[in-house]
Structures are given as C-alpha cells and as structure tokens.
Design a protein around this motif. Structure first.
Motif, short mmCIF file in Angstrom:
data_model
loop_
_atom_site.label_atom_id
_atom_site.label_comp_id
_atom_site.label_asym_id
_atom_site.label_seq_id
_atom_site.Cartn_x
_atom_site.Cartn_y
_atom_site.Cartn_z
N GLN A 83 18.03 7.14 30.46
CA GLN A 83 17.59 5.77 30.19
C GLN A 83 16.47 5.37 31.14
O GLN A 83 15.46 4.79 30.72
N GLN A 84 16.63 5.67 32.41
CA GLN A 84 15.57 5.37 33.36
C GLN A 84 14.32 6.20 33.06
O GLN A 84 13.19 5.71 33.21
N ARG A 119 13.26 7.12 30.13
CA ARG A 119 12.57 6.49 29.01
C ARG A 119 11.77 5.28 29.48
O ARG A 119 10.65 5.04 29.01
N ARG A 120 12.34 4.49 30.41
CA ARG A 120 11.59 3.35 30.95
C ARG A 120 10.36 3.83 31.71
O ARG A 120 9.28 3.23 31.60
#
Length: 434
Positions: free
Chosen positions: A236-237, A239-240
């Motif tokens: 998730q990080q 992707r950010r």
C-alpha cells in the motif's frame, strides 16, 4: 509401516543394482539441472542477505530527458533530482542514492608501505544502511554529519577488515585508501557479488568522491550517475510512493510543456524484477517464465519418459509377484499404492542426491554457472570469490520445490506402467515366465 517400505526399497536396490543405479542417476541429474535454475533465480529474486526486503525494495536507474529539437539524454538520476524529488518523499520508508557508474577499483595502502589491496568501493549515503539489511559486527554506519562534512569515513566488509587489521573489531581505526586517510565507522558481514546492488568491500559517502564538486554544482539536468533505491513497509505504501513519483513527473512535464522539455522514468521497478534482466530495458517476466519454465518442463519430461520405460520393464518382471499378491486378496489399489511408494522412496533418494549435486555445481562450478546465466559478467568482480551463503543455497522454498519435483517425477514415470501391469488377469500374471 514406513519401516517396512524402507526395507523393501533397500532390498530392491540390492537385488537390482543396475536398475537402481540408472534410476537414481536418471532422477538425480534432472533434479540437479532443475535446481541449478531454481536456485539461481531464487538468489536473484528472493530475499537474501543483505536484501532481505526485496518485496518492498524499488530501484530507479533509468531517466530519459527529451528536448524540443528531438534530442534525448539518457542516464540514471542526477543529484538535483535526488535532492529535490526523492529525498523529500514522505511516502517512502527510506531513500538512498548509490553512485551507479562503476567506480574503478580503489587501492588500499597496506601497512608495509609497499603493497596495495584493490577493493570494490560503493559510494552512497547514510540511508543506504536503512534501505538494505546489513548486519554490523562492529561499530555502525557513517553518520549524516560525516556525510555532510565530507569526512573520509567508511564501512568495511568483514573480510576486508580482517585483511587490513587481522580482526573484525576495527571501528575507530584508520587506513589509507587512494592516498587519503579514512576512519572506520563500522564493519558489516560480507555481502555476495550475486547481490550487486548492495555488494561492496568498502562503503563510503559519495560526498568523498573526487568529482563530487562537479556533481554538486551541476544544475538543470535530471540525468546523472546515481541509482536511487526506495524502501517501503508494504504494498500500500509502495503504491502511494509510485503515485507521488508519477505526480512529480506529470508536474515537471506540464511546467516545461511550452519549452518542449519532458522526462520519462524507467521505474521505480521492484528490485526482484530488475534482477531478472541486466541493463535498463523493460523486463518481460512472462517471457522469462515461459523460457525457463519450458526448460524445467523439458528436464521433467525427458527423464520421466526414460524412467517410465525402465519401470515398465521392471513391472513386467514382477508380474508373477503381483499375481501372487492378488491371489492372496491384495486389491489393485493397494498394489498400485505400494509400487508408487517404492518408486517415491527411490525418487526421493535420487532427488536428495540431485540436490546435493546442484549445491556442488553451484559452489565448485560457480563461474561456469554464472557465465551461462550472466555472460556479461555483471555479477563477477575481479579478485573477489563468488560467495554462496547458506540462505542462498537452502531455503524452505527450495526444499519444497525439490520435494514437489520428485513427487511429480515419480507420479508421471511410475503411475502408467504400474497401472497397466496391475490390470493383467491373475492367471496371466501367475503364468508369466520370469
């Protein structure tokens, strides 16, 4: 029950030495060839020291700068890009810059005043030891103060420390490299040349490079000689982080649209994916998987066909034995399972032999293996032995792959001939001449 199967298999080996030898060799050789391929790619893409977080490690070393006259400048990242774009990123756990252009071997002047030790030097920043999982045996990384003040501070690999000082406990000691005095900040456990992104015998701040002033003063260009590595905590990080970098590219291209100036980034790309192919080109994972998957399938099918023929001949000679077992009430399913178990034990023995053979090939014939997979010698450093650490040679994944390979090989080679033989009528089997 298992003890009985082992005894039966051992008697089978002793009574049929030629069959057993050919069976073991026919299993061990394809397993060894397959495991060499599997272990090479395991080393390149799986977590190994000091890149234990490859799933969350990203690498950027390809930047294309396009100009209005149709010209283009390609390279890695410049210091300006790293300072203005990447160091301030909040969506990455840690960001490090590594001098990408291969440095010539550095010369460490030994205490005798006459001889020199040539070493592979990595020029980077303090965050390098946050991005990669180095284990310090003494001291620690050079500090941000060392980095900013351009102090000649270095981290040594354990083998280098032993050659220089006779011990790994060398933090605080001094040595001379390229006729400049360096102080040892810390000593780390050696990395392998098979992890070129993190491998080094000496790690120093890139602010100590002779041409740092020129790199520091270069402005207006986003291409330069630095690879940038990013570490994230999870997908998730990541992707950010990728979204933030894409936004930086979009803003730059929008701001320079009137001038016809634009950039394209070749990444950041997951480090494991980048390791599948040398150079900066696009990595087609599917193509590589099909190529080597087809080769592994070939390693499986060819010996399976050979073993199947051998087992078929062996089963013909055992038809009378099977007929007697049927006459005393043994079912076809029971006999089929017995034959498969016997062959599975033989296959596992051959698989274990093949696994040991593959380790021997990798350790004793490492240069030959690497020349096959890495013809451009990007994973070899002159004067440095290729080291395979225990985590590279053995892992639960490798063991499971080897075991499943043996099971599949056994089922493919033994099931059909055994089933065909056991379908014969009891009378025909009892009358079979031996």
């Amino acid at each position: 029950m298992m003890k009985r199967y082992f005894k039966q298999t051992w008697q089978l080996l002793r009574q049929n030495k030629t069959f057993s030898t050919l069976y073991l060799a026919g299993t061990a050789i394809p397993v060894a060839l397959t495991m060499v391929v599997v272990m090479y790619y395991h080393i390149r893409i799986s977590p190994v020291y000091p890149e234990l977080h490859r799933d969350n490690l990203y690498e950027l070393k390809s930047v294309g700068n396009f100009f209005p006259n149709g010209g283009m400048r390609g390279g890695a990242c410049s210091l300006q890009m790293i300072r203005e774009w990447f160091y301030p990123l909040q969506s990455a756990e840690a960001v490090t810059a590594i001098y990408y252009y291969r440095l010539p071997p550095y010369a460490i002047q030994l205490p005798d005043g006459e001889s020199e030790l040539m070493v592979k030097c990595q020029a980077t920043d303090p965050a390098f030891f946050k991005v990669f999982d180095f284990r310090f045996v003494d001291g620690g990384p050079f500090t941000e103060t060392d980095f900013q003040s351009r102090r000649c501070s270095a981290v040594l690999a354990a083998s280098t420390a032993r050659r220089l000082f006779g011990t790994e406990q060398a933090a605080g000691r001094h040595f001379t490299m390229n006729y400049r005095d360096y102080v040892v900040a810390g000593v780390v456990r050696d990395a392998s040349t098979l992890t070129p992104l993190s491998f080094g015998q000496v790690y120093q701040p890139y602010t100590c490079l002779p041409d740092y002033d020129q790199l520091d003063q270069q402005t207006g260009s986003l291409t330069g000689p630095f690879t940038t590595c990013f570490r994230t905590t999870d997908k998730q990080q990541a992707r950010r982080m990728l979204a933030d970098i894409n936004e930086l590219v979009r803003k730059y291209n929008l701001a320079h649209a009137a001038e016809g100036d634009s950039i394209e980034l070749g990444g950041p790309m997951p480090a494991w994916k980048r390791n599948l192919k040398m150079g900066n080109g696009e990595v087609d994972v599917q193509e590589i998987a099909l190529l080597w998957g087809g080769l592994v399938l070939l390693f499986l099918l060819v010996p399976a066909l050979n073993l199947s023929g051998m087992i078929a001949n062996r089963m013909e000679s055992r038809r009378a034995e099977m007929g007697i077992c049927k006459a005393f009430g043994a079912g076809q399913g029971y006999l089929l399972r017995q034959v498969i178990r016997e062959n599975l034990l033989l296959t596992l023995a051959g698989g274990t032999l093949g696994l040991l053979l593959s380790w021997s090939v990798l350790t004793l014939g490492s240069k030959w293996v690497l020349n096959m997979f890495d013809p451009y010698r990007t994973l070899q450093v002159d004067g440095v032995d290729i080291v395979f650490t225990p985590s590279m040679l053995f892992s639960p994944r490798i063991f499971i792959c080897a075991f499943l390979f043996c099971v599949v090989l056994n089922i493919v080679s033994a099931l059909l001939p055994a089933w065909r033989t056991l379908r014969k009528p009891i009378v025909e089997s009892l009358n079979q001449k031996r």
